[in-house]
Design an enzyme around this catalytic site. Structure first.
Site: not given
Length: 284
Positions: A187, A192, A207, A210
Site C-alpha cells: 500500500d 501514510h 496516519i 487501517g
C-alpha cells in the site's frame, strides 16, 4: 459520473495470479510490529523462516493487495479516489495460509449500497490454489458524495459491546516508522508517509494504514487468547472507526465467548478515540 450499481454487480470478475513466499510473510509481520523482543520464541513464529506461521490477515496484502482495490475500476464505478475510505474488512479462512504459495484471485463487486450522501461498494476477492479455496475477503469501500442513486441502503447494524469488563486488555505501541515499513507490503498511498500529502487530506501528519491496525489487533488476539495458534481462526471482521498515528498506542479490549472473541480498539493518547469497532475474531 454516478455509480451504476446494477452494471457494477453484473460485471465479469477480474482474475489474477499471485505468489508469495517467506520474505513476504516476514515483511508483513514486521510491519505489524512483530519481533519485539527479537529472541522471544512467541515472536520467532512471526519472524524466523524455520518456525514461521502466517497470520490470516496477510490475506489483505497477498499479491500486494491489488486484487481488492482493482475492483474500483469495475464497469459502472467511476469515482474520485480522493473520496474513497476503507470502511470495513472481513477475511474468511477456508484453511491456513501456507508460508509459500501461488494462487488465483477472482475479484468482483459483490454489492453496492446507497447511504444517501455516500455509497458503499463491497469488493469480494476469492482466492484458491491447486488444493482448493484458501480465503474469501470482503472490503467495504466508503465513497463520499456518491450516494443518492436510489439503491438499497444495506446493513447498518452495530455490534453492542458486552455489558461487562473485558476478559483481556492489552496495549500495543505503534513505532514511529511503522507505517513506512508496513507500506512495503504493497500500500504505497503517500497519505501514510508524506507529511505534505497528509495535510492535503486534512491530517496533521501521516496516519497509520487501517489494515495495519487490523493486523496488529489480530496478532494481539492470537497471542493473548488463542495460544499463538493461527490455524484456529476461521473469520475476522471489523469496521474502521477512526484513524491512528504512528507513535501512539492501541488499546485492545477482548471479550471471550464460545467460538469467538469480540474486540474494541482505541487510541490511548487521544482520550481512547475509537480505531476499530464491530470487530469479531471467530475461531475453532
Amino acid at each position: 459520473m454516478p455509480i451504476d450499481a446494477a452494471k457494477a454487480v453484473a460485471a465479469d470478475p477480474r482474475t489474477a495470479e499471485i505468489t508469495w513466499g517467506h520474505k513476504d510473510i516476514q515483511l508483513y509481520h514486521l510491519g505489524l510490529g512483530a519481533g519485539i523482543p527479537a529472541t522471544d520464541p512467541d515472536e520467532l513464529r512471526y519472524t524466523l523462516e524455520s518456525k514461521l506461521h502466517v497470520l490470516p490477515s496477510f490475506a489483505t496484502v497477498a499479491g500486494a493487495g491489488m486484487a481488492m482495490m482493482g475492483g474500483l475500476a469495475a464497469p459502472g464505478i467511476d469515482v474520485n479516489l480522493a473520496h474513497v475510505l476503507h470502511g470495513g474488512q472481513t477475511v474468511e479462512l477456508h484453511r491456513p495460509i501456507p508460508v509459500e504459495g501461488s494462487a488465483r484471485t477472482t475479484a468482483r463487486v459483490a454489492a453496492v449500497y446507497d447511504k444517501t450522501k455516500a455509497a458503499v461498494v463491497v469488493l469480494r476477492t476469492e482466492v484458491a490454489d491447486a488444493d482448493g479455496p484458501l480465503w474469501t475477503s470482503d472490503a467495504s469501500i466508503f465513497i463520499r458524495g456518491e450516494g443518492g442513486f436510489g439503491g438499497e441502503r444495506g446493513p447498518s447494524d452495530r455490534l453492542q459491546v458486552p455489558d461487562r469488563a473485558p476478559d483481556r486488555t492489552v496495549d500495543r505501541p505503534i513505532r514511529e516508522d511503522q507505517a513506512l515499513l508496513y507500506r512495503l507490503s504493497g500500500d504505497w498511498n503517500p497519505l501514510h508517509a508524506d507529511p505534505e500529502f497528509a495535510k492535503l487530506g486534512g491530517f496533521d501528519k501521516p496516519i497509520l494504514h487501517g489494515l495495519c491496525s487490523y493486523g496488529m489487533t489480530l496478532k494481539a488476539v492470537v497471542d493473548t487468547v488463542l495460544d499463538g495458534d493461527v490455524s484456529r481462526i476461521t473469520r475476522y471482521s471489523t469496521r474502521f472507526a477512526g484513524v491512528v498515528y504512528p507513535g501512539e498506542t492501541l488499546r485492545v479490549r477482548m471479550w471471550q465467548e464460545p467460538g469467538r472473541v469480540q474486540v474494541t480498539v482505541v487510541a490511548v493518547e487521544r482520550d481512547e478515540a475509537p480505531v476499530l469497532a464491530d470487530t469479531v475474531v471467530e475461531h475453532s
